[in-house]
Design a protein around this motif. Structure first.
Motif, PDB file in Angstrom:
ATOM      1  N   THR A  32     -24.941  12.801 -31.878  1.00 21.26           N
ATOM      2  CA  THR A  32     -24.716  11.607 -31.050  1.00 21.26           C
ATOM      3  C   THR A  32     -23.919  11.972 -29.807  1.00 21.26           C
ATOM      4  OG1 THR A  32     -24.668  10.231 -33.039  1.00 21.26           O
ATOM      5  CG2 THR A  32     -23.792   9.262 -31.012  1.00 21.26           C
ATOM      6  N   THR A  33     -24.510  11.759 -28.636  1.00 17.52           N
ATOM      7  CA  THR A  33     -23.828  12.003 -27.365  1.00 17.52           C
ATOM      8  C   THR A  33     -23.336  10.681 -26.797  1.00 17.52           C
ATOM      9  OG1 THR A  33     -25.227  13.915 -26.883  1.00 17.52           O
ATOM     10  CG2 THR A  33     -24.029  12.939 -25.037  1.00 17.52           C
ATOM     11  N   VAL A  71     -20.259  13.148 -31.233  1.00 12.25           N
ATOM     12  CA  VAL A  71     -19.656  12.756 -32.505  1.00 12.25           C
ATOM     13  C   VAL A  71     -20.601  13.132 -33.633  1.00 12.25           C
ATOM     14  CG1 VAL A  71     -18.142  10.946 -31.624  1.00 12.25           C
ATOM     15  CG2 VAL A  71     -20.486  10.385 -32.223  1.00 12.25           C
ATOM     16  N   PHE A  72     -20.022  13.702 -34.690  1.00  9.74           N
ATOM     17  CA  PHE A  72     -20.834  14.173 -35.802  1.00  9.74           C
ATOM     18  C   PHE A  72     -19.990  14.269 -37.064  1.00  9.74           C
ATOM     19  CE2 PHE A  72     -19.045  17.794 -33.588  1.00  9.74           C
ATOM     20  CZ  PHE A  72     -18.626  18.663 -34.587  1.00  9.74           C
ATOM     21  N   LYS A  73     -20.677  14.380 -38.187  1.00 11.32           N
ATOM     22  CA  LYS A  73     -20.028  14.569 -39.480  1.00 11.32           C
ATOM     23  C   LYS A  73     -20.462  15.919 -40.042  1.00 11.32           C
ATOM     24  CE  LYS A  73     -21.982  10.825 -40.925  1.00 11.32           C
ATOM     25  NZ  LYS A  73     -22.466   9.708 -41.779  1.00 11.32           N
ATOM     26  N   THR A  74     -19.525  16.634 -40.644  1.00  8.40           N
ATOM     27  CA  THR A  74     -19.866  17.908 -41.271  1.00  8.40           C
ATOM     28  C   THR A  74     -18.903  18.195 -42.401  1.00  8.40           C
ATOM     29  OG1 THR A  74     -20.268  20.260 -40.901  1.00  8.40           O
ATOM     30  CG2 THR A  74     -18.450  19.287 -39.682  1.00  8.40           C
ATOM     31  N   ALA A 168     -24.442  16.137 -39.358  1.00  7.34           N
ATOM     32  CA  ALA A 168     -25.293  14.980 -39.059  1.00  7.34           C
ATOM     33  C   ALA A 168     -24.674  14.148 -37.944  1.00  7.34           C
ATOM     34  CB  ALA A 168     -25.471  14.115 -40.312  1.00  7.34           C
ATOM     35  N   ALA A 169     -25.537  13.431 -37.246  1.00  5.18           N
ATOM     36  CA  ALA A 169     -25.065  12.517 -36.206  1.00  5.18           C
ATOM     37  C   ALA A 169     -24.203  11.421 -36.827  1.00  5.18           C
ATOM     38  CB  ALA A 169     -26.258  11.901 -35.483  1.00  5.18           C
ATOM     39  N   ALA A 170     -23.210  10.969 -36.096  1.00  2.56           N
ATOM     40  CA  ALA A 170     -22.347   9.880 -36.541  1.00  2.56           C
ATOM     41  C   ALA A 170     -22.502   8.701 -35.597  1.00  2.56           C
ATOM     42  CB  ALA A 170     -20.890  10.332 -36.579  1.00  2.56           C
ATOM     43  N   GLU A 171     -22.214   7.512 -36.079  1.00  5.90           N
ATOM     44  CA  GLU A 171     -22.244   6.328 -35.234  1.00  5.90           C
ATOM     45  C   GLU A 171     -21.081   6.358 -34.250  1.00  5.90           C
ATOM     46  OE1 GLU A 171     -22.260   2.824 -37.605  1.00  5.90           O
ATOM     47  OE2 GLU A 171     -24.225   3.220 -38.493  1.00  5.90           O
ATOM     48  N   ASN A 172     -21.236   5.635 -33.155  1.00  6.43           N
ATOM     49  CA  ASN A 172     -20.158   5.526 -32.172  1.00  6.43           C
ATOM     50  C   ASN A 172     -18.920   4.941 -32.851  1.00  6.43           C
ATOM     51  OD1 ASN A 172     -18.448   5.012 -30.029  1.00  6.43           O
ATOM     52  ND2 ASN A 172     -19.986   3.998 -28.765  1.00  6.43           N
TER      53      ASN A 172
END
Length: 361
Positions: A32-33, A71-74, A168-172
């Protein structure tokens, strides 16, 4: 003894082999950019200049990744990066980490905590970079916020994680949408890291989503910028640092037209204008003192005149924001991290108070 020695060598080789095991790299465009006011044709540009006109001397700056963040999750215990920028030499009033580097924060106990920098290559070829940002982290999933370079373009970005881990992409994670437009002070010229510009600090501390449209010394209340800003239909508020670059004469000539263009499409959106900070270069240079004093007077006059007929325009006086100890700038003009934190002590509560009236909190 020989068997023991061979066993130790085997263990050492295994450790070295494990440490040297390559990471798995993921294209950051799959994540997510954030930070773009409007969609762009290139992944890490701020403004699509094929679609929107900006002043001629601002086209290259529109291609900078200023204010953009991933923003991302890992659950990886290591986060690394490979990225490509231009080959430009770092400026004299900023660190290479600011111009070309990456700046990582991780959410912990409800707040964004600094995790590490992606240090750029600054000798020889300065366009290909690779860096381990943080390693040896604890197990578990982490919510990450990675700021991109603020004074360079990014052509490609890949994030490295350990084999067997996920990303994975994360929400704003931020609320609303605040557009911040202005000079090199907004741009963040002398911050030490990409995440230390005042719009970025404001965002992390308040949870409000900001887009950084700082244009270094080229922000002069041009109608092209006003036209672009007017196109951002979902902007909840605008914050302006637009009096740092233009002379008193340009302020008088351009201000009302600039506001008129934005008001045509944002009739009641709050417009918050900040006075330019007092520059330490005024201390002994009489010509600079006169120029700066006249433009500050013009800025306050035009905004306060407009406020008489527009109840949704605001003026923030910058007096005392940097204090008078001459410790808060890199060159007498551009705030350092200390300067930006001092600015936030005044700006944040004042802006939050205004925004609260519009249900933005």
């Amino acid at each position: 003894m020989k068997k023991l020695l061979l066993s130790l060598i085997a263990i050492a080789c295994a450790v070295v082999s494990y440490a040297a095991e390559p990471l798995r790299y993921v294209d950051a465009t799959t994540l997510t950019t954030l930070g773009k006011p409007l969609p762009t044709d290139k992944a890490y540009n701020r403004i699509d200049t094929n679609k929107y006109k900006v002043p001629d001397d601002c086209v290259a700056y529109s291609g900078y990744s200023t204010g953009l963040h991933i923003v991302f999750k890992t659950n990886s215990k290591t986060i690394a990066a490979r990225w490509t920028t231009s080959d430009r030499v770092p400026g004299t009033n900023m660190t290479p980490n600011t111009q070309k580097g990456l700046d990582l924060y991780i959410m912990r106990d409800g707040r964004w905590v600094f995790a590490g920098v992606g240090a750029p290559k600054i000798s020889g070829s300065r366009d290909k970079h690779e860096s381990t940002i943080v390693t040896n982290m604890a197990e578990g999933e982490k919510l990450c916020l990675l700021y991109l370079p603020i004074f360079d373009s990014v052509e490609k970005l890949e994030l490295g994680i350990e084999e067997g881990s996920d990303i994975a992409a994360a929400e704003n994670p931020f609320r609303h949408k605040i557009i911040v437009h202005g000079s090199s002070i907004t741009h963040g010229a002398s911050s030490n890291r990409a995440g230390m510009t005042y719009p970025a600090i404001f965002s992390r501390q308040t949870g409000l989503y900001t887009c950084n449209l700082g244009y270094s010394g080229r922000s002069k209340l041009q109608p092209e910028f006003a036209t672009f800003l007017a196109e951002i239909e979902d902007a909840d508020a605008f914050v302006f640092d637009t009096f740092s670059n233009p002379s008193a004469e340009i302020i008088d000539e351009n201000f009302d037209r600039f506001v008129d263009i934005i008001r045509a499409k944002h009739p009641t959106t709050p417009l918050i204008f900040t006075q330019t900070i007092r520059r330490d270069t005024r201390n002994f240079n009489l010509k600079t003192e006169d120029f700066e004093a006249r433009k500050q007077a013009a800025a306050e006059r035009v905004v306060r005149e407009r406020m008489k007929r527009d109840k949704n325009i605001y003026f923030l006086d910058s007096k005392g924001w940097l204090k008078d100890d001459n410790l808060a700038t890199a060159d007498g003009i551009h705030p350092t991290d200390l300067g930006f934190m001092r600015m936030m002590e005044h700006m944040e509560p004042a802006i939050k108070k205004i925004l609260k009236k519009y249900g933005i909190k």
